[in-house]
Scaffold this motif. Structure first.
Motif, PDB file in Angstrom:
ATOM      1  N   SER A  26     -19.661  48.564 -20.014  1.00 50.34           N
ATOM      2  CA  SER A  26     -20.707  47.558 -19.869  1.00 50.34           C
ATOM      3  C   SER A  26     -20.464  46.454 -20.895  1.00 50.34           C
ATOM      4  O   SER A  26     -19.712  46.639 -21.860  1.00 50.34           O
ATOM      5  N   ALA A  27     -21.052  45.302 -20.668  1.00 50.76           N
ATOM      6  CA  ALA A  27     -20.906  44.215 -21.642  1.00 50.76           C
ATOM      7  C   ALA A  27     -22.109  43.299 -21.501  1.00 50.76           C
ATOM      8  O   ALA A  27     -22.718  43.212 -20.422  1.00 50.76           O
ATOM      9  N   ALA A  28     -22.432  42.620 -22.598  1.00 48.98           N
ATOM     10  CA  ALA A  28     -23.482  41.594 -22.568  1.00 48.98           C
ATOM     11  C   ALA A  28     -22.833  40.298 -23.038  1.00 48.98           C
ATOM     12  O   ALA A  28     -22.039  40.318 -23.997  1.00 48.98           O
ATOM     13  N   PHE A  29     -23.119  39.202 -22.356  1.00 51.07           N
ATOM     14  CA  PHE A  29     -22.399  37.966 -22.707  1.00 51.07           C
ATOM     15  C   PHE A  29     -23.232  36.746 -22.330  1.00 51.07           C
ATOM     16  O   PHE A  29     -24.217  36.841 -21.598  1.00 51.07           O
ATOM     17  N   LEU A  30     -22.799  35.599 -22.876  1.00 47.48           N
ATOM     18  CA  LEU A  30     -23.391  34.307 -22.492  1.00 47.48           C
ATOM     19  C   LEU A  30     -22.371  33.649 -21.573  1.00 47.48           C
ATOM     20  O   LEU A  30     -21.242  33.390 -21.999  1.00 47.48           O
ATOM     21  N   PRO A  31     -22.691  33.410 -20.312  1.00 51.65           N
ATOM     22  CA  PRO A  31     -21.702  32.915 -19.343  1.00 51.65           C
ATOM     23  C   PRO A  31     -20.882  31.742 -19.875  1.00 51.65           C
ATOM     24  O   PRO A  31     -21.418  30.765 -20.385  1.00 51.65           O
ATOM     25  N   ASP A  32     -19.542  31.943 -19.823  1.00 53.35           N
ATOM     26  CA  ASP A  32     -18.582  30.877 -20.195  1.00 53.35           C
ATOM     27  C   ASP A  32     -18.672  30.462 -21.660  1.00 53.35           C
ATOM     28  O   ASP A  32     -18.130  29.408 -22.021  1.00 53.35           O
ATOM     29  N   ILE A  33     -19.323  31.268 -22.492  1.00 52.42           N
ATOM     30  CA  ILE A  33     -19.344  30.950 -23.937  1.00 52.42           C
ATOM     31  C   ILE A  33     -18.335  31.871 -24.641  1.00 52.42           C
ATOM     32  O   ILE A  33     -18.501  33.106 -24.638  1.00 52.42           O
ATOM     33  N   LYS A  34     -17.284  31.285 -25.229  1.00 55.90           N
ATOM     34  CA  LYS A  34     -16.220  32.090 -25.847  1.00 55.90           C
ATOM     35  C   LYS A  34     -16.789  32.944 -26.981  1.00 55.90           C
ATOM     36  O   LYS A  34     -17.733  32.553 -27.661  1.00 55.90           O
ATOM     37  N   SER A  35     -16.180  34.104 -27.124  1.00 59.34           N
ATOM     38  CA  SER A  35     -16.529  35.056 -28.194  1.00 59.34           C
ATOM     39  C   SER A  35     -17.955  35.548 -28.113  1.00 59.34           C
ATOM     40  O   SER A  35     -18.486  36.063 -29.096  1.00 59.34           O
ATOM     41  N   SER A  36     -18.605  35.407 -26.938  1.00 58.93           N
ATOM     42  CA  SER A  36     -20.002  35.878 -26.824  1.00 58.93           C
ATOM     43  C   SER A  36     -20.083  37.304 -26.284  1.00 58.93           C
ATOM     44  O   SER A  36     -21.168  37.856 -26.149  1.00 58.93           O
TER      45      SER A  36
END
Ligand SMILES: Nc1ncnc2c1ncn2[C@@H]1O[C@H](COP(=O)(O)OP(=O)(O)OP(=O)(O)O)[C@@H](O)[C@H]1O
Ligand SMILES: Nc1ccn([C@@H]2O[C@H](COP(=O)(O)O)[C@@H](O)[C@H]2O)c(=O)n1
Length: 426
Positions: free
Chosen positions: A89-99
């Motif tokens: 699983s992962a949590a991220f900010l779309p298209d934000i590098k290193s997020s």
């Protein structure tokens, strides 16, 4: 970002969550919202039944975070009762590098829910800063999420789970720069500096890097050709590079260099951040050796930056081959401070021929090379990543014929580009 701040559910609401059911199908994306969604059916495949929760190992120190993530995976995997699924699983900010924050999603269909007990035990003794979310299905078909956080107020707060659109670029490629692939020596060097307290071998590796850099001949006057031979294991690199050394009276080098051989097994057991920094620094040591040797003879190199980048990218980018960033992406750019070879040849053989050679050779392989055998998808991604790297790009060579035939084919390629005389055959 401090783990305590991240455990606040609200901090996670700006993120999209991705759960990968398997490597071949599209992941499921969802977000947390204060309002319910009218279209929750897409979540059914993931939020079907049983106890559901996701776990993220968090701490501010990137070395400890990388190691905690690896330890968490091992702990969860070894405690999984039958009927439980452990998904990436992962949590991220779309298209934000290193997020990207990597974690795990557990579907615990077991009666005893011992996976939940394993997570609870982990929370008590670390790794540092676990953030655990639990999910419940309401009568009306809505799914609610709450954080098993320290603060009581946090524990009470619930959010709706709502489907999220797939991002433009696969999130696993967001963190590649300076986590999986390094584009400046100093960035890889910093990683091992941060490891010195917990991995004593790091200090010895850094000393070798510094020593080689001091001896490096940075002059760019006339150099003899530098030819790199690349390819998956058992494609015939060692066989060919030895024959080329004899035929051209060349100096034979390899990456990682011999001076790092005694450290490899240790760093191969470390998480990607540390392992890839080790191999990146190996390339800089080899580059210093190339600079010295190519002032007086042609140089043949067995693996170099293409290998380091291709394997790292193929490992980091999860799911289907199409998830690899397109040619031209910055992740395929040659490091501006790393010596560029004159020619890079990528040996290619059919999977069947490679397996025949591997079996015949019978040597043990790194865990990653073992993956190549059981995981055709991973092998394709490594091959594709090799071919996406530019400046210099690889020239693909069919290495299926006999060793002599491949040698003559490659000598023809080198001679036609460099008018290099070959040694008289002894
Ligand atoms: N052209 C060829 N035809 C048939 N067999 C070959 C050829 N080249 C190499 N081999 C055999 O295939 C096996 C693997 O070759 P080699 O060790 O050179 O591959 P490699 O790419 O260096 O592997 P690794 O990267 O794992 O070290 C060896 O047993 C070698 O004798
Ligand atoms: N320049 C390099 C060379 C190797 N690697 C990693 O090592 C693995 C095996 O290499 P062998 O040459 O010993 O077969 C390979 O799978 C790579 O992961 C590297 O990263 N960079």
């Amino acid at each position: 970002m401090a783990s305590r701040s991240l455990s606040r559910l609200a901090q996670w609401c700006s993120r999209v969550f991705m759960v990968e059911i398997n490597q071949k199908t599209e992941p499921i994306y969802f977000s947390l919202s204060s309002k319910p969604s009218a279209h929750n059916t897409e979540l059914g495949a993931l939020f079907g039944n049983g106890k559901l929760f996701s776990v993220y190992a968090l701490c501010d120190d990137r070395i400890q975070s990388a190691r905690s993530h690896a330890q968490l995976k091992n702990t969860l995997a070894e405690n999984l009762p039958p009927g439980c699924e452990l998904l990436d699983s992962a949590a991220f900010l779309p298209d934000i590098k290193s997020s990207l924050i990597k974690g795990f999603f557990l579907q615990d269909n077991s009666a005893l829910s011992s996976a939940e007990r394993a997570v609870t035990q982990l929370q008590e003794k670390g790794p540092v800063g676990l953030c655990v979310f639990t999910y419940t299905r309401e009568e009306n078909g809505q799914y609610l999420c709450s954080a098993v956080a320290e603060e009581p107020a946090e524990r009470e707060r619930k959010y709706y789970v709502i489907p999220a659109p797939a991002p433009q670029r696969h999130p696993s490629a967001l963190n590649i720069r300076n986590s999986d692939v390094f584009y400046q020596m100093e960035d890889a060097y910093k990683v091992l500096q941060e490891c010195c307290d917990i991995i004593p071998e790091s200090k010895a590796v850094l000393e070798l890097v510094t020593e080689q850099q001091l001896q490096s001949n940075n002059s760019h006057d006339k150099r003899f050709p530098v030819v790199v031979i690349e390819g998956l294991d058992a494609t015939g690199k060692t066989t060919l590079t030895c024959s080329l050394q004899k035929a051209l009276g060349a100096v034979l080098l390899k990456s990682p260099p011999h001076c790092l051989a005694r450290f490899r097994q240790h760093f191969d057991a470390e998480p990607p951040l540390i392992r890839r920094a080790f191999y990146a620094l190996g390339n800089y040591i080899t580059a210093a050796q190339i600079a010295r040797e190519s002032s007086h003879a042609p140089v043949i190199v067995d693996r170099y930056w293409h290998s380091t980048a291709a394997y790292a990218i193929a490992t980091a980018v999860s799911g289907r081959e199409e998830n690899l960033p397109a040619v031209g992406s910055e992740i395929y750019e040659w490091p501006s401070d790393l010596l560029r070879p004159s020619l890079v040849l990528l040996l290619s053989v059919s999977p069947e021929e490679r397996l025949r050679r591997l079996t015949h050779r019978g040597l043990d392989k790194t865990e990653e090379e073992s993956q190549l055998e059981i995981n055709h998808l991973f092998r394709h991604k490594v091959d594709e990543a090799y071919k996406k790297i530019q400046n210099p790009a690889c020239i693909v060579v069919d290495a299926s014929p006999s060793p002599e035939h491949v040698l003559q084919q490659v000598l023809y390629l080198i001679r036609s580009k460099y008018n290099l005389q070959t040694q008289d055959h002894q």
